[in-house]
Motif scaffolding. Structure first.
Motif, PDB file in Angstrom:
ATOM      1  N   GLY A 116       1.764 -30.468  59.219  1.00  0.00           N
ATOM      2  CA  GLY A 116       2.565 -30.637  57.934  1.00  0.00           C
ATOM      3  C   GLY A 116       1.911 -29.321  57.196  1.00  0.00           C
ATOM      4  N   VAL A 117       2.340 -29.398  55.711  1.00  0.00           N
ATOM      5  CA  VAL A 117       1.972 -28.150  54.856  1.00  0.00           C
ATOM      6  C   VAL A 117       0.898 -28.851  54.074  1.00  0.00           C
ATOM      7  N   HIS A 118      -0.151 -27.860  54.102  1.00  0.00           N
ATOM      8  CA  HIS A 118      -1.611 -28.194  53.306  1.00  0.00           C
ATOM      9  C   HIS A 118      -1.614 -27.082  52.361  1.00  0.00           C
ATOM     10  N   ARG A 119      -1.709 -27.553  51.190  1.00  0.00           N
ATOM     11  CA  ARG A 119      -1.563 -26.786  49.663  1.00  0.00           C
ATOM     12  C   ARG A 119      -2.943 -26.739  49.143  1.00  0.00           C
ATOM     13  N   VAL A 120      -3.348 -25.370  48.648  1.00  0.00           N
ATOM     14  CA  VAL A 120      -4.666 -25.277  47.901  1.00  0.00           C
ATOM     15  C   VAL A 120      -4.584 -24.851  46.485  1.00  0.00           C
ATOM     16  N   GLN A 121      -5.365 -25.332  45.741  1.00  0.00           N
ATOM     17  CA  GLN A 121      -5.347 -24.837  44.384  1.00  0.00           C
ATOM     18  C   GLN A 121      -6.791 -24.738  44.119  1.00  0.00           C
ATOM     19  N   ARG A 122      -6.739 -23.195  43.617  1.00  0.00           N
ATOM     20  CA  ARG A 122      -7.967 -22.696  43.057  1.00  0.00           C
ATOM     21  C   ARG A 122      -7.802 -21.342  42.829  1.00  0.00           C
ATOM     22  N   VAL A 123      -8.929 -20.600  42.113  1.00  0.00           N
ATOM     23  CA  VAL A 123      -8.662 -19.078  41.533  1.00  0.00           C
ATOM     24  C   VAL A 123      -8.964 -18.116  42.668  1.00  0.00           C
ATOM     25  N   PRO A 124      -7.975 -17.357  42.961  1.00  0.00           N
ATOM     26  CA  PRO A 124      -8.075 -16.522  44.297  1.00  0.00           C
ATOM     27  C   PRO A 124      -9.114 -15.369  44.009  1.00  0.00           C
ATOM     28  N   GLN A 125      -9.554 -14.840  44.903  1.00  0.00           N
ATOM     29  CA  GLN A 125     -10.668 -13.792  44.692  1.00  0.00           C
ATOM     30  C   GLN A 125     -10.163 -12.438  44.158  1.00  0.00           C
ATOM     31  N   THR A 126      -8.844 -12.304  44.184  1.00  0.00           N
ATOM     32  CA  THR A 126      -8.189 -11.176  43.321  1.00  0.00           C
ATOM     33  C   THR A 126      -7.824 -11.565  42.186  1.00  0.00           C
ATOM     34  N   GLU A 127      -7.851 -12.578  41.476  1.00  0.00           N
ATOM     35  CA  GLU A 127      -7.515 -12.967  40.369  1.00  0.00           C
ATOM     36  C   GLU A 127      -8.478 -12.680  39.334  1.00  0.00           C
TER      37      GLU A 127
ATOM     38  N   ALA B  77     -11.253 -26.767  41.910  1.00  0.00           N
ATOM     39  CA  ALA B  77     -11.792 -27.013  40.639  1.00  0.00           C
ATOM     40  C   ALA B  77     -12.483 -28.229  40.621  1.00  0.00           C
ATOM     41  N   GLN B  78     -11.981 -29.081  41.356  1.00  0.00           N
ATOM     42  CA  GLN B  78     -12.517 -30.670  41.184  1.00  0.00           C
ATOM     43  C   GLN B  78     -13.384 -31.020  42.431  1.00  0.00           C
ATOM     44  N   GLY B  79     -13.411 -30.123  43.553  1.00  0.00           N
ATOM     45  CA  GLY B  79     -13.962 -30.349  44.570  1.00  0.00           C
ATOM     46  C   GLY B  79     -13.431 -31.537  45.428  1.00  0.00           C
ATOM     47  N   ARG B  80     -12.221 -31.580  45.477  1.00  0.00           N
ATOM     48  CA  ARG B  80     -11.433 -32.705  45.954  1.00  0.00           C
ATOM     49  C   ARG B  80     -10.243 -32.477  46.955  1.00  0.00           C
ATOM     50  N   ILE B  81     -10.312 -33.309  48.182  1.00  0.00           N
ATOM     51  CA  ILE B  81      -9.158 -33.219  48.927  1.00  0.00           C
ATOM     52  C   ILE B  81      -8.579 -34.541  48.847  1.00  0.00           C
ATOM     53  N   THR B  82      -7.135 -34.418  48.700  1.00  0.00           N
ATOM     54  CA  THR B  82      -6.269 -35.629  48.741  1.00  0.00           C
ATOM     55  C   THR B  82      -5.239 -35.501  49.717  1.00  0.00           C
ATOM     56  N   ASP B  83      -5.267 -36.613  50.398  1.00  0.00           N
ATOM     57  CA  ASP B  83      -4.072 -36.832  51.383  1.00  0.00           C
ATOM     58  C   ASP B  83      -3.133 -37.536  50.972  1.00  0.00           C
ATOM     59  N   HIS B  84      -1.833 -36.841  50.838  1.00  0.00           N
ATOM     60  CA  HIS B  84      -0.687 -37.696  49.961  1.00  0.00           C
ATOM     61  C   HIS B  84      -0.167 -38.879  50.724  1.00  0.00           C
ATOM     62  N   ARG B  85      -0.440 -38.874  52.039  1.00  0.00           N
ATOM     63  CA  ARG B  85       0.397 -39.877  52.879  1.00  0.00           C
ATOM     64  C   ARG B  85      -0.143 -41.244  52.632  1.00  0.00           C
TER      65      ARG B  85
ATOM     66  N   VAL C  83      -5.888 -20.551  37.905  1.00  0.00           N
ATOM     67  CA  VAL C  83      -5.606 -21.290  39.249  1.00  0.00           C
ATOM     68  C   VAL C  83      -4.346 -20.953  39.763  1.00  0.00           C
ATOM     69  N   HIS C  84      -4.309 -20.705  41.187  1.00  0.00           N
ATOM     70  CA  HIS C  84      -3.101 -20.495  41.966  1.00  0.00           C
ATOM     71  C   HIS C  84      -2.845 -21.503  42.780  1.00  0.00           C
TER      72      HIS C  84
ATOM     73  N   ARG D 196       7.130 -31.228  59.960  1.00  0.00           N
ATOM     74  CA  ARG D 196       6.228 -29.982  59.620  1.00  0.00           C
ATOM     75  C   ARG D 196       6.433 -29.559  58.250  1.00  0.00           C
ATOM     76  N   SER D 197       7.748 -29.807  57.648  1.00  0.00           N
ATOM     77  CA  SER D 197       7.938 -29.502  56.278  1.00  0.00           C
ATOM     78  C   SER D 197       7.298 -30.353  55.012  1.00  0.00           C
ATOM     79  N   ALA D 198       6.777 -31.325  55.578  1.00  0.00           N
ATOM     80  CA  ALA D 198       6.214 -32.443  54.484  1.00  0.00           C
ATOM     81  C   ALA D 198       4.907 -31.988  54.043  1.00  0.00           C
ATOM     82  N   LYS D 199       4.419 -32.077  52.384  1.00  0.00           N
ATOM     83  CA  LYS D 199       3.269 -31.715  51.990  1.00  0.00           C
ATOM     84  C   LYS D 199       2.477 -32.869  52.330  1.00  0.00           C
ATOM     85  N   ILE D 200       1.163 -32.657  52.969  1.00  0.00           N
ATOM     86  CA  ILE D 200       0.590 -33.788  53.513  1.00  0.00           C
ATOM     87  C   ILE D 200      -0.800 -33.650  52.587  1.00  0.00           C
ATOM     88  N   ARG D 201      -1.406 -32.552  52.294  1.00  0.00           N
ATOM     89  CA  ARG D 201      -2.713 -32.653  51.774  1.00  0.00           C
ATOM     90  C   ARG D 201      -2.861 -31.519  50.574  1.00  0.00           C
ATOM     91  N   THR D 202      -3.636 -31.759  49.604  1.00  0.00           N
ATOM     92  CA  THR D 202      -3.845 -30.823  48.761  1.00  0.00           C
ATOM     93  C   THR D 202      -5.582 -30.728  48.626  1.00  0.00           C
TER      94      THR D 202
END
Length: 357
Positions: free
Chosen positions: A179-190, A311-319, A195-196, A301-307
């Motif tokens: 599935g789709v894994h999403r990340v929320q963080r400040v990139p090294q290039t920012e 910043a919060q040190g957190r992994i969330t599985d949306h399912r 947060v991107h 494979r198109s479903a967003k499954i996890r973020t």
């Protein structure tokens, strides 16, 4: 429950005899299937023996307590009875889950494909992070990983990486990672500290054996080209890289990881076979989905499954709505807790549907 377990024991004894027969050994497909069933049933037979022993202990303890002639024996019987009664419900639950019909694909090895999605360079870096996470997890399980093909990102990580995982019950363990894994963080290039949000797609394909998918090589176009990327003097000098196109479906598989054209051809064919197998599997899963709606999908494979929120040190599985606050450990391959919870939810759903009890 004992009636059901007696059937299991009979089937286990039957398979024990079959897998040593010369005609079965000569039939590779049947031999592999029977060996997988043997391993599954062996665990249940062991649980059956424990269940019988436990119920016998309870009966004997009750007899001693009812007799009451020996105070010391009665005291020991009461302790044994308490232990047995505490263990029995746990054992019954374990047996219930083990009696759920297994997905025949669960025992297969897999091809894992990680592709950078939206987010440019940061998405490629995140794809690289996921690849590292999975390889560390596989290492902890004693599984072997082997890169089949890769396309490196311009700022690190990968635009795409395909790797093979071989071991025991690999697909059954990793299939919910698709599935789709999403990340929320400040990139090294920012430079502004903003947060991107970026994403990467993970595909987990059960590796198909030759007897699972028959490919007519007349339907396959094979192209040879020079490897690109790291590799020393052989890069761009020999046409060792291989690309295969399955003309009827348009599916493409390529491999340039090995210096040998022959080895790359074998690996590309394995990927192509797995993709064709997954295509048929996806059709079957779609048919199954019309019969029931599973909370934990292993096919979309198109479903967003996890973020992954840095910043919060957190992994969330949306399912399943589960959050784990150990992002560093998780990215270093400590993902077993999440996998266990996903499997538990999936098994609970199967248990509700099954006619086992």
């Amino acid at each position: 429950m004992l009636d059901r377990l007696q059937y299991v024991k009979q089937r286990f004894d039957e398979i024990s005899d079959l897998i040593i027969q010369p005609d079965v050994i000569a039939d590779q497909k049947r031999y592999v299937q029977l060996n997988q069933e043997y391993k599954t049933l062996k665990g249940l037979v062991d649980k059956r023996e424990e269940y019988i022993r436990l119920t016998q202990n309870i009966a004997e303890a009750n007899e001693i307590i009812a007799d009451g002639s020996d105070a010391e024996m009665v005291e020991m019987a009461k302790m044994e009875l308490d232990d047995a009664k505490e263990r029995l419900p746990e054992l019954e639950e374990e047996i219930k889950f083990m009696l759920i019909p297994k997905d025949p694909e669960d025992a297969k090895n897999v091809m894992v494909e990680v592709r950078a999605g939206t987010g440019g360079d940061e998405a490629s870096i995140f794809a690289g992070d996921l690849y590292r996470m999975y390889t560390k997890y596989c290492e902890s399980k004693g599984w072997r990983t082997s890169v089949v093909d890769m396309n490196e990102g311009t700022a690190g990580g990968f635009k795409e990486i395909i790797f093979e995982v071989t071991g025991e019950d690999v697909y059954g363990t990793l299939k919910f990672e698709a599935g789709v894994h999403r990340v929320q963080r400040v990139p090294q290039t920012e430079t502004q500290g903003r947060v991107h949000t970026s994403a990467a797609t993970v595909m987990v394909l059960p590796e198909a054996e030759e007897f699972d998918v028959q490919i007519d090589m007349n339907d396959v176009r094979i192209d040879y080209f020079c490897s690109s990327g790291p590799g020393g003097q052989s890069v761009n000098t020999t046409k060792s890289a291989v690309r295969m196109t399955h003309i009827p479906t348009g599916l493409v598989a390529q491999c340039q990881d090995e210096k040998s054209q022959h080895k790359n051809k074998d690996k590309a064919l394995t990927v192509l076979r797995s993709r064709l197998y997954e295509l048929e599997l996806a059709k079957k899963q779609a048919e199954d989905a019309t019969k029931r709606t599973s909370q934990v999908s292993s096919g979309d494979r198109s479903a967003k499954i996890r973020t992954y929120n840095y910043a919060q040190g957190r992994i969330t599985d949306h399912r399943i709505g589960l959050s784990i606050f150990d992002l560093d450990g998780f990215m270093n391959g400590n993902i077993q807790k999440m996998i266990d919870e996903l499997q538990l939810v999936a098994n609970t759903e199967k248990l509700k549907e099954s006619e086992v009890f």
